[in-house]
Design an enzyme around this catalytic site. Structure first.
Site, PDB file in Angstrom:
ATOM      1  N   VAL A  12    -102.899  15.939 115.447  1.00 38.54           N
ATOM      2  CA  VAL A  12    -101.617  15.967 116.167  1.00 38.54           C
ATOM      3  C   VAL A  12    -101.773  15.392 117.568  1.00 38.54           C
ATOM      4  O   VAL A  12    -100.925  14.612 118.025  1.00 38.54           O
ATOM      5  CB  VAL A  12    -101.050  17.396 116.229  1.00 38.54           C
ATOM      6  CG1 VAL A  12     -99.740  17.425 117.020  1.00 38.54           C
ATOM      7  CG2 VAL A  12    -100.811  17.934 114.820  1.00 38.54           C
ATOM      8  N   GLU A 124     -91.055  23.109 119.746  1.00 34.83           N
ATOM      9  CA  GLU A 124     -90.296  22.556 118.613  1.00 34.83           C
ATOM     10  C   GLU A 124     -91.187  22.258 117.413  1.00 34.83           C
ATOM     11  O   GLU A 124     -90.811  22.487 116.259  1.00 34.83           O
ATOM     12  CB  GLU A 124     -89.568  21.270 119.039  1.00 34.83           C
ATOM     13  CG  GLU A 124     -88.727  20.631 117.954  1.00 34.83           C
ATOM     14  CD  GLU A 124     -87.563  21.509 117.524  1.00 34.83           C
ATOM     15  OE1 GLU A 124     -87.607  22.042 116.406  1.00 34.83           O
ATOM     16  OE2 GLU A 124     -86.612  21.666 118.307  1.00 34.83           O
ATOM     17  N   VAL A 127     -92.705  24.911 114.173  1.00 38.01           N
ATOM     18  CA  VAL A 127     -92.030  25.290 112.924  1.00 38.01           C
ATOM     19  C   VAL A 127     -91.413  24.034 112.317  1.00 38.01           C
ATOM     20  O   VAL A 127     -90.624  23.360 112.967  1.00 38.01           O
ATOM     21  CB  VAL A 127     -90.908  26.327 113.166  1.00 38.01           C
ATOM     22  CG1 VAL A 127     -90.207  26.662 111.855  1.00 38.01           C
ATOM     23  CG2 VAL A 127     -91.460  27.583 113.814  1.00 38.01           C
ATOM     24  N   GLY A 129     -92.717  21.139 111.522  1.00 44.33           N
ATOM     25  CA  GLY A 129     -93.230  19.816 111.874  1.00 44.33           C
ATOM     26  C   GLY A 129     -92.192  18.972 112.589  1.00 44.33           C
ATOM     27  O   GLY A 129     -91.773  19.289 113.694  1.00 44.33           O
ATOM     28  N   ILE A 131     -89.080  18.501 111.735  1.00 40.75           N
ATOM     29  CA  ILE A 131     -87.687  18.912 111.542  1.00 40.75           C
ATOM     30  C   ILE A 131     -87.165  19.574 112.816  1.00 40.75           C
ATOM     31  O   ILE A 131     -87.737  20.559 113.277  1.00 40.75           O
ATOM     32  CB  ILE A 131     -87.552  19.923 110.386  1.00 40.75           C
ATOM     33  CG1 ILE A 131     -88.136  19.360 109.094  1.00 40.75           C
ATOM     34  CG2 ILE A 131     -86.096  20.317 110.182  1.00 40.75           C
ATOM     35  CD1 ILE A 131     -88.204  20.380 107.976  1.00 40.75           C
ATOM     36  N   GLU A 185    -106.004  22.069 102.673  1.00 40.58           N
ATOM     37  CA  GLU A 185    -107.281  22.201 103.370  1.00 40.58           C
ATOM     38  C   GLU A 185    -108.382  22.617 102.389  1.00 40.58           C
ATOM     39  O   GLU A 185    -108.111  23.144 101.303  1.00 40.58           O
ATOM     40  CB  GLU A 185    -107.167  23.264 104.467  1.00 40.58           C
ATOM     41  CG  GLU A 185    -106.115  22.981 105.518  1.00 40.58           C
ATOM     42  CD  GLU A 185    -106.515  21.885 106.487  1.00 40.58           C
ATOM     43  OE1 GLU A 185    -107.717  21.533 106.527  1.00 40.58           O
ATOM     44  OE2 GLU A 185    -105.625  21.367 107.181  1.00 40.58           O
ATOM     45  N   LYS A 200     -94.327  31.125 110.967  1.00 42.01           N
ATOM     46  CA  LYS A 200     -93.159  30.299 111.264  1.00 42.01           C
ATOM     47  C   LYS A 200     -91.857  31.101 111.162  1.00 42.01           C
ATOM     48  O   LYS A 200     -90.979  30.969 112.017  1.00 42.01           O
ATOM     49  CB  LYS A 200     -93.126  29.098 110.316  1.00 42.01           C
ATOM     50  CG  LYS A 200     -94.258  28.107 110.563  1.00 42.01           C
ATOM     51  CD  LYS A 200     -94.299  27.016 109.504  1.00 42.01           C
ATOM     52  CE  LYS A 200     -95.430  26.032 109.765  1.00 42.01           C
ATOM     53  NZ  LYS A 200     -95.526  25.012 108.692  1.00 42.01           N
TER      54      LYS A 200
END
Length: 400
Positions: A12, A124, A127, A129, A131, A185, A200
């Site tokens: 990320v 933001e 939760v 990604g 959206i 994973e 989330k």
């Protein structure tokens, strides 16, 4: 010029730098200021990386630099992310994060520290990604009394369940394939046991209630016990199986849970497949609204982090309101929740099951040696007592 630092140069974090650099013109225009990534914090070196000259190993270089106004925390986990974040906020530096674990555990405290120091803690990307869901709850739906949020909040489990549905495969086989493709994973526990979705929905529940919902109090059940046979029955009913994260206010009580549900084709979440996520929000005036998109991945998640960076850049020295107080909300025990259940028992227990559950809807499917049915609506406690008395193969909760 506003200087930005990125903590953690993994998937990320590297995406955040890429988004800021590639969309620089659009971002600067929307920020009203030129943004520049001055530092990237990581324990590793990145020889050959186009931004290797920005990499530092000491967080104090960032915290002590008065030019740095915004920090992107993409490290994940609680330590040292919590310490770095709290220190940055106490120094008046806004922090934007994708770290759901930290937000779920310390959200209200970090928001309070930020506001005390006239900066912001935005999350933001924590939760859903890419959206947009946090901002709509905080801004767009402020005229609403939100009383229910239901979502598919984990792409890994949704991918697995979609493949099981389409191919008639069992959980273990699909999990292995998902790991080989990089959708799961090596240690998939946080996803398949529902822990990721739990954190989330705790965040969304807190924003719904404007108070703190502890993720530890949310009943959580994963998908490891879902089988190919369950999908045979689901198809016979015109349904599918999804891992849902739910939060609902019923008669003044808050019910929250994560569990597999059988949902009908009329449910808007029925068509949310593969790695996509979606969140349905119910407001007392608006009714239902739905937010759909990629719930994970390098660039979708990074895009959400950078959207928060832009918001912070627009509000340097000003507080962006976020309604999430320290006061804890009591989550009602799952045993009080009421719903219908899909049940499978050995065919030899058909009469016993009917006698115990009374009114049932029998489900016909091409499965030998079993008797399957859907119960009337009842409390979880009542269902568990009846199920224990009969001895069932499995059960899945029903959702409209």
């Amino acid at each position: 010029m506003i200087q930005v630092a990125v903590l953690g140069y993994g998937t990320v974090g590297s995406g955040v730098v890429e988004v800021i650099e590639k969309n620089k013109a659009e971002i600067n225009k929307k920020s009203g200021e030129e943004l520049n990534v001055k530092y990237i914090l990581d324990l590793r070196d990145f020889p050959g990386d186009p931004y290797e000259d920005k990499v530092v190993h000491d967080v104090n270089m960032i915290l002590d630099d008065p030019e740095v106004k915004i920090i992107c925390e993409t490290m994940g986990g609680l330590k040292p992310a919590y310490d770095f974040t709290k220190k940055a906020l106490s120094l008046g530096k806004s922090v934007c994060t994708s770290n759901k674990e930290l937000v779920a555990a310390h959200g209200p405290e970090l928001i309070r520290v930020a506001h005390e120091n006239k900066c912001n803690y935005l999350f933001e990307a924590s939760v859903g990604g890419g959206i947009p869901i946090i901002r709509p709850l905080n801004y767009s739906l402020t005229a609403e009394k939100i009383d229910a949020i239901t979502g598919i909040l984990n792409g890994t489990t949704n991918y697995i369940l979609t493949k099981m549905d389409r191919e008639g495969a069992d959980f273990e086989a699909v999990l292995k394939e998902a790991q080989e493709k990089g959708y799961a994973e090596r240690n998939p526990e946080a996803d398949v046991e529902g822990y990721d979705a739990c954190r989330k929905i705790a965040i969304l529940s807190s924003l719904m209630c404007c108070k703190n919902v502890k993720y530890e109090e949310i009943y959580t059940e994963g998908i490891t016990k879902i089988t190919a046979t369950d999908f045979v029955y689901a198809r016979a009913m015109g349904r599918t199986i999804k891992l849902l994260a739910q939060s609902k206010e019923v008669d003044g009580k808050l019910f929250a849970m994560v569990a597999p549900f059988m949902i009908s084709h009329d449910n808007p979440l029925y068509m949310v497949n593969d790695v996509f996520n979606a969140v349905c929000v119910h407001g007392n005036m608006l009714g239902d609204s739905m937010y759909y998109g990629k719930g994970a991945g390098k660039l979708p998640t990074a895009s959400a982090v950078v959207s928060d960076v832009v918001d912070c850049a627009r509000h340097i020295g000003k507080v962006i309101m976020c309604f999430w107080d320290d006061e804890d909300v009591k989550v009602s025990d799952v045993s009080e929740a009421r719903r219908a259940f899909f049940v499978r028992v050995d065919v030899a227990k058909e009469k016993e099951a009917i006698d115990t559950f009374k009114s049932v809807r029998v489900i016909e499917a091409d499965v030998e040696g079993e008797f399957a049915f859907v119960t009337d609506v009842m409390s979880e406690k009542e269902f568990n007592e009846k199920a224990d008395a009969v001895g069932i193969i499995s059960r899945i909760r029903m959702e409209a």
